[in-house]
Design a protein around this motif. Structure first.
Motif, PDB file in Angstrom:
ATOM      1  N   GLU A   1      -6.943   7.295  -5.688  1.00 19.06           N
ATOM      2  CA  GLU A   1      -7.792   8.031  -4.751  1.00 19.06           C
ATOM      3  C   GLU A   1      -7.738   7.439  -3.345  1.00 19.06           C
ATOM      4  O   GLU A   1      -7.719   8.159  -2.353  1.00 19.06           O
ATOM      5  CB  GLU A   1      -9.236   8.021  -5.255  1.00 19.06           C
ATOM      6  CG  GLU A   1     -10.215   8.782  -4.375  1.00 19.06           C
ATOM      7  CD  GLU A   1     -11.607   8.813  -4.967  1.00 19.06           C
ATOM      8  OE1 GLU A   1     -12.570   8.704  -4.180  1.00 19.06           O
ATOM      9  OE2 GLU A   1     -11.739   8.951  -6.201  1.00 19.06           O
ATOM     10  N   ASP A   2      -7.688   6.109  -3.242  1.00 18.32           N
ATOM     11  CA  ASP A   2      -7.695   5.472  -1.934  1.00 18.32           C
ATOM     12  C   ASP A   2      -7.192   4.043  -2.041  1.00 18.32           C
ATOM     13  O   ASP A   2      -7.250   3.429  -3.122  1.00 18.32           O
ATOM     14  CB  ASP A   2      -9.123   5.467  -1.359  1.00 18.32           C
ATOM     15  CG  ASP A   2      -9.159   5.210   0.136  1.00 18.32           C
ATOM     16  OD1 ASP A   2      -8.088   5.172   0.769  1.00 18.32           O
ATOM     17  OD2 ASP A   2     -10.265   5.058   0.678  1.00 18.32           O
ATOM     18  N   CYS A   3      -6.682   3.517  -0.920  1.00 12.59           N
ATOM     19  CA  CYS A   3      -6.289   2.114  -0.811  1.00 12.59           C
ATOM     20  C   CYS A   3      -6.990   1.526   0.408  1.00 12.59           C
ATOM     21  O   CYS A   3      -6.872   2.066   1.513  1.00 12.59           O
ATOM     22  CB  CYS A   3      -4.777   1.970  -0.651  1.00 12.59           C
ATOM     23  SG  CYS A   3      -3.823   2.422  -2.114  1.00 12.59           S
ATOM     24  N   ILE A   4      -7.716   0.430   0.213  1.00 13.46           N
ATOM     25  CA  ILE A   4      -8.538  -0.147   1.277  1.00 13.46           C
ATOM     26  C   ILE A   4      -7.986  -1.522   1.636  1.00 13.46           C
ATOM     27  O   ILE A   4      -7.877  -2.404   0.777  1.00 13.46           O
ATOM     28  CB  ILE A   4     -10.006  -0.259   0.822  1.00 13.46           C
ATOM     29  CG1 ILE A   4     -10.520   1.129   0.392  1.00 13.46           C
ATOM     30  CG2 ILE A   4     -10.869  -0.833   1.936  1.00 13.46           C
ATOM     31  CD1 ILE A   4     -11.808   1.085  -0.381  1.00 13.46           C
TER      32      ILE A   4
ATOM     33  N   LYS B   1       0.617   8.316  -6.482  1.00  9.64           N
ATOM     34  CA  LYS B   1      -0.181   9.265  -5.707  1.00  9.64           C
ATOM     35  C   LYS B   1      -1.028  10.191  -6.578  1.00  9.64           C
ATOM     36  O   LYS B   1      -2.067  10.687  -6.136  1.00  9.64           O
ATOM     37  CB  LYS B   1       0.717  10.097  -4.801  1.00  9.64           C
ATOM     38  CG  LYS B   1       1.769  10.931  -5.537  1.00  9.64           C
ATOM     39  CD  LYS B   1       2.632  11.683  -4.545  1.00  9.64           C
ATOM     40  CE  LYS B   1       3.701  12.501  -5.279  1.00  9.64           C
ATOM     41  NZ  LYS B   1       4.566  13.239  -4.315  1.00  9.64           N
TER      42      LYS B   1
ATOM     43  N   LYS C   1       0.827  -1.210   0.000  1.00  8.96           N
ATOM     44  CA  LYS C   1       0.000   0.000   0.000  1.00  8.96           C
ATOM     45  C   LYS C   1       0.865   1.265   0.000  1.00  8.96           C
ATOM     46  O   LYS C   1       0.624   2.202  -0.778  1.00  8.96           O
ATOM     47  CB  LYS C   1      -0.910   0.013   1.225  1.00  8.96           C
ATOM     48  CG  LYS C   1      -1.687   1.317   1.389  1.00  8.96           C
ATOM     49  CD  LYS C   1      -2.324   1.431   2.750  1.00  8.96           C
ATOM     50  CE  LYS C   1      -2.905   2.823   2.987  1.00  8.96           C
ATOM     51  NZ  LYS C   1      -3.414   2.988   4.360  1.00  8.96           N
TER      52      LYS C   1
ATOM     53  N   ILE D   1       1.020   4.155  -2.967  1.00  5.79           N
ATOM     54  CA  ILE D   1       0.777   5.581  -2.719  1.00  5.79           C
ATOM     55  C   ILE D   1       1.981   6.415  -3.158  1.00  5.79           C
ATOM     56  O   ILE D   1       1.841   7.498  -3.734  1.00  5.79           O
ATOM     57  CB  ILE D   1       0.470   5.813  -1.228  1.00  5.79           C
ATOM     58  CG1 ILE D   1      -0.873   5.165  -0.874  1.00  5.79           C
ATOM     59  CG2 ILE D   1       0.447   7.300  -0.890  1.00  5.79           C
ATOM     60  CD1 ILE D   1      -1.196   5.175   0.607  1.00  5.79           C
TER      61      ILE D   1
END
Length: 243
Positions: A47-50, A43, A35, A39
């Motif tokens: 938008e997001d890492c879950i 980047k 993760k 990023i």
């Protein structure tokens, strides 16, 4: 573990990466390293890492046009991540009152597992747990490492209301309810601190990869800490983690 990962298209703007279905510290560390590298390198596109127990979902800003090429890029990042990135993690000391006032299921657990309430408290509080991910409710930490002797099935009928701060066991997991909610886990105590505060820059003080240790306190100590929390004078004890 590179060859054991699977990559799946997850809608137009996301890719789901799955590890073998195991819950352990090695997997969560690898996911966190992956993760952070995603990023770092992407980047401007992500938008997001879950994070899940054994998965990482990457949500992109725009549609993923060339899935095969993007997977190739992610594989290269993963190959580098585990070899070069050291994670900074924190050990959080969480005060818990195991008094029967709060530990409303201790008696039942004791009878079911055939161990004393004192032993339940000792086993639960002497373990250092790893935060695998945050979910279910904002600030609800999924913790790994529960002693096998404390494994107990969830309630057959969930309670409609579990008080904020309740510390509970469900199956092979333990956790803290960050707010009043329904819940089917077995309640063994309560912490006076808040696990989710929308007024703070970081609403949840802990993050995946950090560690948690529960520290038994008396009912009087609980009331003192609760008062400090309410007037925002209490500071959660923490130290760098060894893992």
């Amino acid at each position: 573990m590179l060859d054991q990962l699977t990559y799946k298209s997850f809608g137009d703007r996301a890719i789901l990466i799955e590890w073998p279905a195991e819950i352990n510290n090695k997997t969560v560390k690898e996911i966190l390293q992956f993760k952070e590298k995603v990023i770092q390198y992407k980047k401007d596109f992500v938008e997001d890492c879950i994070i899940g127990y054994h998965s990482l979902t990457i949500l992109y800003i725009d549609d993923v046009i060339d899935f095969k090429t993007e997977v190739g890029s992610l594989k290269s990042i993963h190959l580098e991540a585990s070899a070069t990135l050291e994670l900074e993690t924190t050990l959080w000391k969480i005060p818990v009152c195991y008094d029967v006032t709060f530990g409303i299921d201790l008696e039942e657990i004791s009878k079911t597992l055939k161990i004393s309430k004192e032993e339940i408290i000792q086993l639960h509080s002497e373990t250092i747990y790893t935060i695998f991910f945050i979910g279910f409710l904002p600030g609800f930490l999924y913790l790994g490492g529960l002693d096998n002797r404390l494994i107990i099935q969830r309630k057959p009928s969930p309670r409609l209301s579990v008080p904020k701060g309740s510390v509970a066991i469900g199956g092979s997991q333990t956790g803290v309810y960050p707010m009043d909610s329904a819940g089917g886990w077995n309640i063994i105590g309560k912490t006076p601190i808040s696990f989710f505060d929308i007024e703070k820059i970081n609403p949840c003080f802990a993050k995946p990869g950090d560690q948690i240790q529960f520290v038994p306190i008396s009912l009087d100590e609980f009331k003192k800490v609760e008062m400090q929390v309410n007037i925002r004078l209490y500071k959660t004890l923490n130290s760098p983690s060894n893992d």
